[in-house]
Scaffold this active site. Structure first.
Site, PDB file in Angstrom:
ATOM      1  N   LYS A 145       0.729  -1.159   0.055  1.00 43.64           N
ATOM      2  CA  LYS A 145      -0.114  -0.243  -0.071  1.00 43.64           C
ATOM      3  C   LYS A 145       0.786   1.164   0.182  1.00 43.64           C
ATOM      4  O   LYS A 145       2.580   1.174   0.332  1.00 43.64           O
ATOM      5  CB  LYS A 145      -0.710  -0.165   1.239  1.00 43.64           C
ATOM      6  N   PHE A 146       0.548   2.058  -0.577  1.00 39.43           N
ATOM      7  CA  PHE A 146       1.651   3.941  -0.267  1.00 39.43           C
ATOM      8  C   PHE A 146       1.545   4.079   1.096  1.00 39.43           C
ATOM      9  O   PHE A 146       2.705   4.895   0.609  1.00 39.43           O
ATOM     10  CB  PHE A 146       0.458   4.496  -1.280  1.00 39.43           C
TER      11      PHE A 146
END
Length: 396
Positions: A199-200
């Site tokens: 995930k970012f």
């Protein structure tokens, strides 16, 4: 820029020496992170609701505008615990177009996931189809915010309230996003975030449950720590869902770079939008309006008839160039075990899902991808489509 004879799938050299991934981890300030790690080691308090976890939860609550945000070891366990804390049993309505952890978190607890079709425009669960799936055994609905775009929150919530069902949102893609000026995390009975490495925003492994329900939050806190209400005092059945101090330290460091990560993702999205503009058969999933997005995913749909090539052929051509695009969420949860054995005819009720899993492609983005990389990726996509007949012949 390559010409058709230089495409790797046709015998040329790959455009990229190193592979470009959809979710290569973002890393913030290493020195700040290592400073927190040294503090953790000095305290010798590595888990069990340490100082970093407590601070991380407070900062998440402030960012999301919620009363409670409970850090977890990962989002799957967070889903499982929240489902149990909400008292879901029997059947729960979910989309099939999601990561398999969503239905697994139900099936793991002997709750039947009832797969609902999606809206082809939004890619999210279609509330118009939910009502017909409700039976006397239905206890809840799980909506999934895909690509950082809110699903049909109001419509789903209205159905849940009217039919006395629990409303849970899987917000694994939507950390840092908003809906009508309100941050994702404050809707439904609860919302679950993923902070996985891909995930970012990551905490190595991790997740969180956000809710404004005091009683629900208290139950979740008990359940994530074996049901302990104090020293040697167990008052509830539970498991081990705690986040470690080292993960919380990474989360605090990532929070300090949240806006930077989003800005880079936004820049990358704009570069793809420009590079893929007016390309026949290619639709970039739009992120429009005044809401806040994290731009974590760059997702395109490939219409084979208009593009002249199937999505999977384009995927193979990109992989040959070391562009590691992904098919999300192929082939659909209803076609994975055990669900394809339990519900062999589910596809008949999921025509939009069946179509979409053959068309969606997620492209590399994040801090490990440059604007120049994206210009080259778009040029290669354009070249592959222009030479679709040659590529298809080679693959055949």
């Amino acid at each position: 820029m390559k010409d058709s004879s230089e495409l790797a799938i046709l015998g040329g050299t790959p455009a990229f020496t190193n592979q470009l991934y959809v979710g290569r981890p973002n890393i913030g300030d290493r020195s700040a992170f290592m400073g927190r790690v040294n503090d953790i080691l000095d305290r010798r308090w590595l888990t069990n609701n340490g100082i970093c976890v407590q601070e991380f939860e407070r900062r998440l609550e402030a960012l999301l505008g919620v009363k409670h945000c409970i850090a977890m070891c990962n989002a799957t366990v967070a889903l499982e615990i929240t489902i149990r804390a909400l008292g879901m049993t029997g059947e729960v309505i979910v989309p099939s177009f999601t990561f398999v952890a969503t239905p697994h978190s139900l099936q793991w607890q002997q709750i039947t996931p009832v797969f609902c079709d999606i809206d082809p425009e939004t890619h999210s669960i279609d509330p118009r189809r939910v009502e017909s799936l409700i039976t006397p055994r239905t206890t809840g609905i799980i909506g999934v915010h895909l690509w950082g775009k809110p699903c049909a929150i109001e419509a789903l919530t209205e159905i849940a309230h009217r039919r006395n069902l629990r409303m849970l949102f899987d917000a694994a893609h939507a950390f840092g996003c908003s809906h009508n000026g309100r941050m994702i995390g404050s809707f439904g009975d609860a919302e679950v975030f993923s902070f996985h490495a891909t995930k970012f925003f990551n905490t190595f492994e991790g997740g969180a449950v956000a809710t404004n329900d005091d009683e629900l939050a208290a139950r979740i806190r008990l359940m994530k720590n074996f049901g302990f209400a104090g020293y040697d005092t167990v008052v509830y059945i539970g498991t081990n869902g705690k986040m470690s101090e080292i993960s919380a330290a990474m989360g605090l460091t990532s929070l300090e770079h949240l806006e930077e990560f989003i800005a880079i993702n936004r820049r990358n999205y704009a570069a793809y939008a420009s590079g893929l503009a007016d390309l026949p058969g290619v639709r970039l999933v739009p992120l429009e309006g005044t809401d806040r997005y994290n731009y974590q995913y760059v997702v395109i749909e490939i219409n084979e008839q208009a593009a002249g090539i199937h999505r999977d052929a384009l995927l193979q051509a990109l992989h040959a160039e070391n562009i590691m695009a992904r098919r999300y969420f192929y082939p659909g949860c209803h076609r994975m075990e055990p669900y394809r054995s339990y519900f062999p005819n589910a596809g008949l009720l999921l025509p939009e899902t069946e179509l979409l899993v053959q068309r969606v492609l997620s492209l590399p983005t994040g801090t490990a991808v440059t604007e120049e990389d994206i210009i080259n990726i778009c040029a290669i996509i354009r070249l592959v489509l222009e030479n679709g007949v040659k590529v298809a012949k080679v693959l055949a």
